[in-house]
Design a protein around this motif. Structure first.
Motif, PDB file in Angstrom:
ATOM      1  N   TYR A  88      35.851  35.010  31.740  1.00  9.38           N
ATOM      2  CA  TYR A  88      36.757  33.774  32.081  1.00  9.38           C
ATOM      3  C   TYR A  88      36.742  32.637  32.360  1.00  9.38           C
ATOM      4  O   TYR A  88      35.351  31.925  32.688  1.00  9.38           O
ATOM      5  CB  TYR A  88      37.535  34.833  33.607  1.00  9.38           C
ATOM      6  CG  TYR A  88      38.715  34.103  34.078  1.00  9.38           C
ATOM      7  CD1 TYR A  88      40.083  34.398  33.327  1.00  9.38           C
ATOM      8  CD2 TYR A  88      39.366  33.417  34.546  1.00  9.38           C
ATOM      9  CE1 TYR A  88      41.117  34.564  33.860  1.00  9.38           C
ATOM     10  CE2 TYR A  88      39.934  32.916  35.391  1.00  9.38           C
ATOM     11  CZ  TYR A  88      41.366  33.372  34.918  1.00  9.38           C
ATOM     12  OH  TYR A  88      42.432  33.311  35.503  1.00  9.38           O
ATOM     13  N   ASP A  98      40.947  41.464  38.694  1.00  8.41           N
ATOM     14  CA  ASP A  98      40.521  40.745  39.905  1.00  8.41           C
ATOM     15  C   ASP A  98      41.469  39.203  39.472  1.00  8.41           C
ATOM     16  O   ASP A  98      40.948  38.172  40.277  1.00  8.41           O
ATOM     17  CB  ASP A  98      39.515  40.076  39.491  1.00  8.41           C
ATOM     18  CG  ASP A  98      38.623  41.595  40.231  1.00  8.41           C
ATOM     19  OD1 ASP A  98      39.093  41.751  41.008  1.00  8.41           O
ATOM     20  OD2 ASP A  98      37.352  41.740  39.662  1.00  8.41           O
ATOM     21  N   GLU A 117      36.958  43.898  30.851  1.00  6.04           N
ATOM     22  CA  GLU A 117      36.032  42.651  31.085  1.00  6.04           C
ATOM     23  C   GLU A 117      35.671  42.010  30.571  1.00  6.04           C
ATOM     24  O   GLU A 117      35.512  42.057  29.535  1.00  6.04           O
ATOM     25  CB  GLU A 117      34.796  43.180  32.436  1.00  6.04           C
ATOM     26  CG  GLU A 117      34.678  43.630  33.225  1.00  6.04           C
ATOM     27  CD  GLU A 117      33.398  43.808  34.079  1.00  6.04           C
ATOM     28  OE1 GLU A 117      33.006  43.247  35.512  1.00  6.04           O
ATOM     29  OE2 GLU A 117      32.071  44.278  33.512  1.00  6.04           O
ATOM     30  N   SER A 118      35.547  40.927  30.439  1.00  2.00           N
ATOM     31  CA  SER A 118      35.396  39.321  29.519  1.00  2.00           C
ATOM     32  C   SER A 118      34.998  38.383  30.112  1.00  2.00           C
ATOM     33  O   SER A 118      34.867  37.942  31.125  1.00  2.00           O
ATOM     34  CB  SER A 118      36.475  39.133  28.827  1.00  2.00           C
ATOM     35  OG  SER A 118      36.517  38.523  27.707  1.00  2.00           O
ATOM     36  N   MET A 172      31.936  35.880  34.678  1.00  3.14           N
ATOM     37  CA  MET A 172      32.230  37.879  33.763  1.00  3.14           C
ATOM     38  C   MET A 172      33.217  37.831  34.507  1.00  3.14           C
ATOM     39  O   MET A 172      33.152  38.224  36.336  1.00  3.14           O
ATOM     40  CB  MET A 172      31.246  38.502  33.568  1.00  3.14           C
ATOM     41  CG  MET A 172      30.926  39.865  32.719  1.00  3.14           C
ATOM     42  SD  MET A 172      29.656  40.628  33.124  1.00  3.14           S
ATOM     43  CE  MET A 172      29.921  40.857  34.994  1.00  3.14           C
ATOM     44  N   LEU A 173      34.394  38.360  34.238  1.00  2.00           N
ATOM     45  CA  LEU A 173      35.666  38.773  35.247  1.00  2.00           C
ATOM     46  C   LEU A 173      36.211  40.662  34.943  1.00  2.00           C
ATOM     47  O   LEU A 173      36.709  40.402  33.503  1.00  2.00           O
ATOM     48  CB  LEU A 173      36.762  37.725  35.633  1.00  2.00           C
ATOM     49  CG  LEU A 173      37.483  37.725  36.790  1.00  2.00           C
ATOM     50  CD1 LEU A 173      36.924  37.625  38.108  1.00  2.00           C
ATOM     51  CD2 LEU A 173      38.982  36.547  37.043  1.00  2.00           C
ATOM     52  N   HIS A 174      36.588  40.903  35.835  1.00  2.00           N
ATOM     53  CA  HIS A 174      37.746  41.394  34.906  1.00  2.00           C
ATOM     54  C   HIS A 174      39.466  41.895  35.633  1.00  2.00           C
ATOM     55  O   HIS A 174      39.114  40.619  36.036  1.00  2.00           O
ATOM     56  CB  HIS A 174      37.605  43.331  36.275  1.00  2.00           C
ATOM     57  CG  HIS A 174      38.054  44.538  35.790  1.00  2.00           C
ATOM     58  ND1 HIS A 174      39.466  44.682  35.526  1.00  2.00           N
ATOM     59  CD2 HIS A 174      38.028  45.471  34.987  1.00  2.00           C
ATOM     60  CE1 HIS A 174      40.015  45.867  35.160  1.00  2.00           C
ATOM     61  NE2 HIS A 174      38.423  46.431  34.834  1.00  2.00           N
ATOM     62  N   TRP A 175      40.371  42.067  34.098  1.00  2.00           N
ATOM     63  CA  TRP A 175      41.510  41.587  34.533  1.00  2.00           C
ATOM     64  C   TRP A 175      42.343  41.418  35.588  1.00  2.00           C
ATOM     65  O   TRP A 175      43.055  41.045  35.880  1.00  2.00           O
ATOM     66  CB  TRP A 175      42.259  41.550  33.012  1.00  2.00           C
ATOM     67  CG  TRP A 175      42.304  43.047  32.688  1.00  2.00           C
ATOM     68  CD1 TRP A 175      41.547  44.012  32.714  1.00  2.00           C
ATOM     69  CD2 TRP A 175      42.993  44.604  33.909  1.00  2.00           C
ATOM     70  NE1 TRP A 175      41.910  45.513  32.326  1.00  2.00           N
ATOM     71  CE2 TRP A 175      42.727  45.895  33.331  1.00  2.00           C
ATOM     72  CE3 TRP A 175      44.080  43.710  34.433  1.00  2.00           C
ATOM     73  CZ2 TRP A 175      43.192  46.752  33.675  1.00  2.00           C
ATOM     74  CZ3 TRP A 175      44.724  45.155  35.052  1.00  2.00           C
ATOM     75  CH2 TRP A 175      44.489  46.662  34.944  1.00  2.00           C
ATOM     76  N   ASP A 184      29.219  40.624  43.223  1.00  2.36           N
ATOM     77  CA  ASP A 184      30.502  40.335  42.750  1.00  2.36           C
ATOM     78  C   ASP A 184      30.706  39.131  43.655  1.00  2.36           C
ATOM     79  O   ASP A 184      31.529  38.446  42.735  1.00  2.36           O
ATOM     80  CB  ASP A 184      31.428  41.421  43.244  1.00  2.36           C
ATOM     81  CG  ASP A 184      32.337  41.365  41.965  1.00  2.36           C
ATOM     82  OD1 ASP A 184      31.997  40.979  40.866  1.00  2.36           O
ATOM     83  OD2 ASP A 184      32.954  41.640  42.303  1.00  2.36           O
ATOM     84  N   LYS A 227      32.609  35.466  42.943  1.00  3.97           N
ATOM     85  CA  LYS A 227      32.962  35.064  42.168  1.00  3.97           C
ATOM     86  C   LYS A 227      33.201  33.914  43.045  1.00  3.97           C
ATOM     87  O   LYS A 227      34.778  32.742  43.171  1.00  3.97           O
ATOM     88  CB  LYS A 227      34.660  36.089  42.676  1.00  3.97           C
ATOM     89  CG  LYS A 227      34.428  37.519  41.882  1.00  3.97           C
ATOM     90  CD  LYS A 227      35.271  38.371  42.006  1.00  3.97           C
ATOM     91  CE  LYS A 227      36.042  39.617  41.430  1.00  3.97           C
ATOM     92  NZ  LYS A 227      36.178  40.750  42.193  1.00  3.97           N
TER      93      LYS A 227
END
Length: 518
Positions: free
Chosen positions: A180, A306, A177-178, A301-304, A285, A289
């Motif tokens: 986006y 997704d 996660e980072s 904040m997003l996981h790659w 979550d 989104k």
């Protein structure tokens, strides 16, 4: 990765007496079962015993498709010579079901679970109560591929009281996660992607004040899900990317790190300025989104993993929208880091009730034969994938149809090559690959900080206290950010943390860490 089940330990205790009493009754059988097809790929260990091979029973983690009809199952039957009847744990409360099966002495030849702290605790509990088979002698005799493929450090970390009762399947170590960001919002405010915490604040202020989203005062500069008040990338810029971090040679819980106060002060300030979603604590979550993909929020904040779904929804709503991950931020003292996974994705053990423990090891060993392992993981060249310049690229749709869930058949990996094979999975969609590649290849290696407890052995105090302490810190951090708790109360909360299991965990973790560093 499977999510922690907070009820695991309670159920384990309830099942303990049943497990203990049934272990003495379990026995090995000489039943040889029915004959199956000769293996397509063989090793000396895989074919060590002549004669027909027994049918094995394997209990697996949950997946959406039936293991028994999935193409990988048929391939493995042909390649190893073993027919396997697959069952799987339920998606909801898998540990509860597992305890019942172990306590009742179900004669599974292999059981695969998640490798999270809670499931490692269950594994250790079963081993200590004598419910599992010591795999060391079996691997020495029938598992040359297992010994050659799996890193010694992983096998060592899987031991309980000096004995190996499980085959670990190692987690691929990467950042997940980072932050986006809407690149088109950046262009509208005339700024570049932030690289420091000061630049991040400046960008978020511009998102609020210059209305790049066309939402007036309803623009949300940054949104996150409520269960994650520790925001990846920002936390790393303060030197606390993981729950436990090395501070002057000691593993220290984030809460007890002096940098924790600096982190919550910074994020609390974002909240006070209206730069962090005022509703973040209530966000699921999906809520966060939706705010981003509908055009209300400029950063998330997003996981790659997704990225394709979120960007598809974003572009559907706003055709001109562009988005990408920002670089790994640096703090004022140069600290930086994204939390990277480490440890076990899952573990596989053989219960004492197994009728065919030797054949179970031979089966797992045969799956790690070089060609068999590659074909199991990513299929056949020019059918499921192409290979060019060392890069494996999937052929669609057959790769997804026949290998998308192949990882669930793993019982140990060839740790030298699996990450290269695995990258075929992220090349299914180049947006997915670009997002993963940016965080895990293009960003400097020192920006990925692996969980230092990933390969720790079972630690009773740590395992007992982790879920409770994690929830305590998460809830308290949210209150600090909201202003519901004063910053002056941090020291008192730290003392509560210590007396609630923090001190006991700290001692146990660092007793191990002192030996691990040697």
């Amino acid at each position: 990765m499977l999510k922690n089940n907070k009820k695991v330990m309670l159920v384990a205790v309830a099942a303990s007496l049943s497990v203990t009493s049934l272990v003495a009754c379990s026995s090995k059988s000489t039943d040889t079962g029915s004959s199956t097809t000769a293996p397509a790929s063989t090793t000396a260990a895989a074919t060590a015993s002549a004669g027909p091979k027994p049918e094995l029973k394997s209990l697996q983690v949950w997946q959406k498709d039936d293991y028994n009809t999935y193409p990988v199952a048929k391939y493995l039957e042909q390649a190893t010579g073993y027919k396997v009847q697959y069952d799987m744990l339920p998606q909801d409360k898998p540990a509860d079901k597992l305890n019942i099966l172990i306590a009742s002495g179900e004669s599974y030849d292999a059981i695969t679970t998640g490798g999270s702290t809670d499931f490692k605790a269950l594994y250790a509990d079963y081993a200590k109560k004598g419910a599992l088979t010591d795999l060391g002698p079996l691997i020495d005799k029938f598992g040359p591929n297992i010994k050659a493929a799996i890193a010694p450090s992983a096998l060592e970390a899987a031991k309980i009281d000096g004995k190996l009762y499980a085959i670990p399947t190692t987690t691929l170590s990467f950042a997940g996660e980072s932050l986006y960001i809407r690149q088109d919002w950046l262009e509208k405010v005339g700024m570049k992607a932030p690289t420091t915490t000061d630049e991040l604040t400046a960008v978020l202020k511009a998102f609020k004040e210059k209305d790049p989203g066309g939402n007036g005062d309803k623009n949300i500069p940054l949104t996150v899900k409520g269960e994650a008040p520790i925001i990846p990338n920002i936390a790393g810029a303060f030197g606390v990317p993981n729950f436990w971090n090395d501070v002057n040679g000691k593993l220290t819980p984030r809460l007890l790190d002096p940098a924790y106060k600096d982190y919550v002060t910074y994020v609390s300030d974002l909240f006070k300025q209206g730069l962090l979603d005022k509703e973040f604590a209530a966000n699921k979550d999906a809520t966060a989104k939706e705010k981003f993909s509908s055009g209300k929020a400029g950063m998330i904040m997003l996981h790659w993993a997704d990225v394709p779904v979120v960007t598809d929804a974003l572009v559907k709503n706003i055709p001109t929208a562009k988005a990408a991950f920002i670089p790994t931020l640096k703090g004022k003292d140069g600290k930086t880091g994204l939390s990277a996974s480490a440890g076990f994705d899952r573990i596989t053990y053989i219960p004492k009730a197994s009728k065919h423990p030797e054949d179970a090891i031979k089966w797992m060993n045969a799956k790690l034969e070089k060609d068999t392992f590659r074909t199991m993981a990513i299929g056949e060249e020019n059918k499921h994938f192409t290979l060019k310049d060392g890069a494996y690229t999937p052929i669609q749709p057959i790769f997804t149809d026949e290998r998308n869930q192949a990882n669930n058949f793993l019982t140990g990996t060839d740790d030298r090559i699996y990450q290269t094979y695995w990258q075929a999975r992220v090349r299914k969609d180049m947006r997915l690959f670009d997002a993963w590649n940016f965080m895990n290849t293009l960003q400097p290696a020192n920006t990925r900080v692996a969980d230092p407890l990933g390969f720790a052995p079972f630690l009773p105090e740590f395992s007992k206290n982790f879920a409770q302490l994690n929830t305590m810190v998460s809830d308290y951090t949210t209150k600090l950010i909201f202003g519901a708790e004063p910053m002056t109360g941090i020291e008192a909360f730290q003392q509560k943390f210590k007396t609630s299991g923090g001190d006991a965990s700290y001692k146990e973790v660092n007793d191990w860490y002192a030996t691990a560093k040697k």
